[in-house]
Design a protein around this motif. Structure first.
Motif, PDB file in Angstrom:
ATOM      1  N   ASN A  91       0.854  -1.191   0.000  1.00 63.18           N
ATOM      2  CA  ASN A  91       0.000   0.000   0.000  1.00 63.18           C
ATOM      3  C   ASN A  91       0.892   1.243   0.000  1.00 63.18           C
ATOM      4  O   ASN A  91       1.223   1.797   1.056  1.00 63.18           O
ATOM      5  N   ASN A  92       1.283   1.660  -1.179  1.00 65.35           N
ATOM      6  CA  ASN A  92       2.212   2.776  -1.337  1.00 65.35           C
ATOM      7  C   ASN A  92       1.534   4.041  -1.829  1.00 65.35           C
ATOM      8  O   ASN A  92       2.016   5.143  -1.576  1.00 65.35           O
ATOM      9  N   ALA A  93       0.412   3.916  -2.514  1.00 58.96           N
ATOM     10  CA  ALA A  93      -0.249   5.082  -3.115  1.00 58.96           C
ATOM     11  C   ALA A  93      -0.752   6.039  -2.045  1.00 58.96           C
ATOM     12  O   ALA A  93      -1.192   5.630  -0.965  1.00 58.96           O
ATOM     13  N   ALA A  94      -0.675   7.323  -2.343  1.00 60.36           N
ATOM     14  CA  ALA A  94      -1.189   8.363  -1.447  1.00 60.36           C
ATOM     15  C   ALA A  94      -1.497   9.596  -2.275  1.00 60.36           C
ATOM     16  O   ALA A  94      -0.940   9.794  -3.372  1.00 60.36           O
ATOM     17  N   LEU A  95      -2.387  10.429  -1.768  1.00 63.43           N
ATOM     18  CA  LEU A  95      -2.728  11.680  -2.442  1.00 63.43           C
ATOM     19  C   LEU A  95      -1.744  12.754  -1.992  1.00 63.43           C
ATOM     20  O   LEU A  95      -1.707  13.127  -0.826  1.00 63.43           O
ATOM     21  N   LEU A  96      -0.950  13.220  -2.945  1.00 64.80           N
ATOM     22  CA  LEU A  96       0.041  14.256  -2.641  1.00 64.80           C
ATOM     23  C   LEU A  96       0.205  15.146  -3.869  1.00 64.80           C
ATOM     24  O   LEU A  96       1.308  15.406  -4.333  1.00 64.80           O
ATOM     25  N   SER A  97      -0.920  15.604  -4.391  1.00 63.13           N
ATOM     26  CA  SER A  97      -0.901  16.410  -5.608  1.00 63.13           C
ATOM     27  C   SER A  97      -0.397  17.817  -5.327  1.00 63.13           C
ATOM     28  O   SER A  97      -0.368  18.278  -4.172  1.00 63.13           O
ATOM     29  N   GLY A  98      -0.014  18.507  -6.382  1.00 63.24           N
ATOM     30  CA  GLY A  98       0.434  19.888  -6.233  1.00 63.24           C
ATOM     31  C   GLY A  98      -0.635  20.779  -5.644  1.00 63.24           C
ATOM     32  O   GLY A  98      -0.345  21.655  -4.808  1.00 63.24           O
ATOM     33  N   ILE A 100      -3.020  19.922  -3.563  1.00 64.67           N
ATOM     34  CA  ILE A 100      -3.125  19.633  -2.143  1.00 64.67           C
ATOM     35  C   ILE A 100      -1.942  20.230  -1.386  1.00 64.67           C
ATOM     36  O   ILE A 100      -2.098  20.839  -0.314  1.00 64.67           O
ATOM     37  N   GLN A 101      -0.745  20.085  -1.913  1.00 61.51           N
ATOM     38  CA  GLN A 101       0.434  20.589  -1.216  1.00 61.51           C
ATOM     39  C   GLN A 101       0.387  22.096  -1.006  1.00 61.51           C
ATOM     40  O   GLN A 101       0.933  22.610  -0.026  1.00 61.51           O
ATOM     41  N   GLN A 102      -0.257  22.802  -1.907  1.00 55.79           N
ATOM     42  CA  GLN A 102      -0.347  24.258  -1.768  1.00 55.79           C
ATOM     43  C   GLN A 102      -1.185  24.674  -0.574  1.00 55.79           C
ATOM     44  O   GLN A 102      -0.970  25.754   0.003  1.00 55.79           O
ATOM     45  N   VAL A 103      -2.137  23.844  -0.175  1.00 56.47           N
ATOM     46  CA  VAL A 103      -3.058  24.236   0.908  1.00 56.47           C
ATOM     47  C   VAL A 103      -2.916  23.390   2.169  1.00 56.47           C
ATOM     48  O   VAL A 103      -3.496  23.723   3.202  1.00 56.47           O
ATOM     49  N   ASP A 104      -2.162  22.291   2.101  1.00 58.04           N
ATOM     50  CA  ASP A 104      -2.015  21.403   3.260  1.00 58.04           C
ATOM     51  C   ASP A 104      -0.935  21.977   4.174  1.00 58.04           C
ATOM     52  O   ASP A 104       0.234  21.593   4.113  1.00 58.04           O
ATOM     53  N   ARG A 105      -1.359  22.877   5.047  1.00 62.05           N
ATOM     54  CA  ARG A 105      -0.410  23.543   5.928  1.00 62.05           C
ATOM     55  C   ARG A 105      -0.838  23.331   7.381  1.00 62.05           C
ATOM     56  O   ARG A 105      -0.825  22.215   7.860  1.00 62.05           O
ATOM     57  N   ASP A 106      -1.239  24.372   8.081  1.00 60.85           N
ATOM     58  CA  ASP A 106      -1.572  24.173   9.497  1.00 60.85           C
ATOM     59  C   ASP A 106      -3.076  24.128   9.701  1.00 60.85           C
ATOM     60  O   ASP A 106      -3.865  24.347   8.781  1.00 60.85           O
ATOM     61  N   MET A 158       3.566  22.112   9.027  1.00 58.44           N
ATOM     62  CA  MET A 158       2.783  22.080   7.799  1.00 58.44           C
ATOM     63  C   MET A 158       2.459  20.620   7.460  1.00 58.44           C
ATOM     64  O   MET A 158       2.755  19.719   8.238  1.00 58.44           O
ATOM     65  N   GLN A 159       1.775  20.403   6.340  1.00 56.93           N
ATOM     66  CA  GLN A 159       1.341  19.073   5.897  1.00 56.93           C
ATOM     67  C   GLN A 159       0.492  18.364   6.958  1.00 56.93           C
ATOM     68  O   GLN A 159       0.650  17.172   7.220  1.00 56.93           O
ATOM     69  N   LEU A 160      -0.420  19.099   7.548  1.00 57.32           N
ATOM     70  CA  LEU A 160      -1.260  18.547   8.615  1.00 57.32           C
ATOM     71  C   LEU A 160      -2.048  17.333   8.147  1.00 57.32           C
ATOM     72  O   LEU A 160      -2.067  16.298   8.828  1.00 57.32           O
ATOM     73  N   ALA A 161      -2.717  17.445   7.005  1.00 55.54           N
ATOM     74  CA  ALA A 161      -3.551  16.336   6.535  1.00 55.54           C
ATOM     75  C   ALA A 161      -2.702  15.123   6.172  1.00 55.54           C
ATOM     76  O   ALA A 161      -3.014  13.993   6.563  1.00 55.54           O
ATOM     77  N   TYR A 162      -1.624  15.351   5.433  1.00 59.09           N
ATOM     78  CA  TYR A 162      -0.771  14.247   5.009  1.00 59.09           C
ATOM     79  C   TYR A 162      -0.155  13.515   6.198  1.00 59.09           C
ATOM     80  O   TYR A 162      -0.211  12.284   6.295  1.00 59.09           O
ATOM     81  N   THR A 163       0.432  14.270   7.133  1.00 66.19           N
ATOM     82  CA  THR A 163       1.136  13.627   8.241  1.00 66.19           C
ATOM     83  C   THR A 163       0.186  12.895   9.178  1.00 66.19           C
ATOM     84  O   THR A 163       0.493  11.795   9.653  1.00 66.19           O
ATOM     85  N   THR A 164      -0.974  13.480   9.443  1.00 67.79           N
ATOM     86  CA  THR A 164      -1.906  12.792  10.339  1.00 67.79           C
ATOM     87  C   THR A 164      -2.533  11.580   9.656  1.00 67.79           C
ATOM     88  O   THR A 164      -2.836  10.573  10.317  1.00 67.79           O
ATOM     89  N   SER A 165      -2.718  11.644   8.340  1.00 69.21           N
ATOM     90  CA  SER A 165      -3.244  10.472   7.629  1.00 69.21           C
ATOM     91  C   SER A 165      -2.235   9.324   7.677  1.00 69.21           C
ATOM     92  O   SER A 165      -2.607   8.155   7.816  1.00 69.21           O
ATOM     93  N   LYS A 166      -0.959   9.640   7.580  1.00 70.10           N
ATOM     94  CA  LYS A 166       0.065   8.596   7.660  1.00 70.10           C
ATOM     95  C   LYS A 166       0.156   8.030   9.076  1.00 70.10           C
ATOM     96  O   LYS A 166       0.423   6.836   9.260  1.00 70.10           O
TER      97      LYS A 166
END
Length: 271
Positions: A91-98, A100-106, A158-166
Motif C-alpha cells: 500500500n504505497n499510493a497516497a494523495l500528494l498532488s500539487g 493539495i500541497q499548496q493548501v495542506d499547511r496548518d 505544515m502538511q497537517l492532513a498528510y502527516t496525520t493520515s500517515k
C-alpha cells in the motif's frame, strides 16, 4: 532457496508508477515475483510495465483511483483474474498532488475539502484496498506492507492532513496485524524519510535539502531503491517473525534529539 526470494508470489504495488513504487516493483520482479503496477497514472504504469517485462507475462499495469471504492474493487478483481492469486500487497499510493500541497499547511488554514480529499484517499482508500485483498491474502498466507512516513512520528508546522493520515495508517497496520496474523497474514509498515525520488531531485530546493541532510545520521538522504529493499525484506520469508511493526527507513532522522547537528558543530564532534 533463499528466504529473500519471492518466486511464485504475486504482488500488487499501489502507486507503482512513482519513485518508491516503481523501485519496489522493479526489485520485487528481480526477486522472482509477478507484479501488478496499480496507479492512477495509467500511461506511466504501462510504460514501466513494458520496460520491466516487454512480453507482458510477469508484469501488468492496472489503472485505479485510491479514492474510488469501485475502482479499487475492479483492480483487485482484475489482478486476481490475471495472475490467479495475491501474495503481497504494498500500500504505497497516497494523495500528494500539487494542488493539495499548496493548501495542506496548518490547522488554522486547512480547507475542509483538502482534509477530506487526503483522508478519503490515504486512509479510507488504503483500508478498502486492505479489506478487498485480505480474503486472497488469507488463502496464500500473504503479506501487507504499508508505506507511511517518518513525519507520522513527529509534529510538523505544515502538511497537517498528510502527516496525520500517515499516522492513522500506523494504527491500521497494527490493527490488521492484531486481527489477521493468526490467520497467516503479516502486516508491517515502512516509514521513509525525505527520499530522493526523481520529483524531489527536480523540484525540492537544495538549501532545504541540505537542512534535512544535516539532521540525518548518514551523509545523504535515502533513495527509492533503498526503501524498496526494506519493503521487499518485509514481504519475504526472511521477515516471517515480524508483524505489526513500523520500520523507520529515514537515514536516522527520527532517532536523535532535535538540533543535534547544530550542537555537534558547536562542540566540534566528528562527522
Amino acid at each position: 532457496m533463499s528466504a529473500f526470494d519471492l518466486d511464485g508470489n504475486v504482488a500488487i504495488v499501489t502507486g507503482g508508477a512513482g519513485g518508491i513504487g516503481g523501485a519496489t516493483a522493479r526489485l520485487l520482479l528481480e526477486r522472482g515475483a509477478q507484479i501488478v503496477i496499480a496507479d492512477i497514472a495509467e500511461e506511466k504504469a504501462q510504460a514501466l510495465a513494458r520496460e520491466l517485462d516487454s512480453e507482458g507475462s510477469q508484469v501488468a499495469a492496472l489503472r485505479f483511483d485510491l479514492s474510488d471504492e469501485a475502482s479499487i474493487q475492479s483492480m483487485i478483481a482484475a489482478a486476481v483474474q490475471r495472475f490467479g492469486r495475491i501474495d503481497i500487497l504494498v500500500n504505497n499510493a497516497a494523495l500528494l498532488s500539487g494542488e493539495i500541497q499548496q493548501v495542506d499547511r496548518d490547522v488554522e488554514t486547512m480547507p475542509t475539502w483538502a482534509w477530506d480529499a487526503v483522508y478519503t484517499a490515504n486512509c479510507r482508500g488504503t483500508m478498502i484496498m486492505t479489506r478487498e485483498a485480505i480474503p486472497h491474502l488469507c488463502k496464500t498466507r500473504g503479506v501487507i506492507v504499508n508505506v507511511v512516513s517518518s513525519l507520522a512520528f513527529q509534529g510538523h508546522f505544515m502538511q497537517l492532513a498528510y502527516t496525520t493520515s500517515k499516522a492513522a495508517l500506523i494504527q491500521l497496520t497494527r490493527s490488521v496485524a492484531a486481527s489477521h496474523s493468526r490467520r497467516g497474514v503479516r502486516c508491517n509498515a515502512v516509514a521513509p524519510g525525505m527520499t530522493l525520488t526523481p520529483i524531489v531531485e527536480a523540484h525540492f530546493p537544495l538549501d532545504m535539502r541540505k537542512v534535512l541532510e544535516d539532521e540525518t545520521l548518514r551523509d545523504q538522504l535515502g533513495r527509492p531503491e533503498e526503501i524498496a529493499e526494506v519493503i521487499c525484506f518485509l514481504a519475504s520469508d526472511a521477515a516471517r517473525n515480524i508483524t505489526g511493526e513500523i520500520v523507520a527507513a529515514d537515514s536516522g532522522f527520527t532517532s536523535h534529539f532535535p538540533a543535534m547537528s547544530r550542537l555537534a558543530a558547536v562542540v566540534g564532534a566528528p562527522g
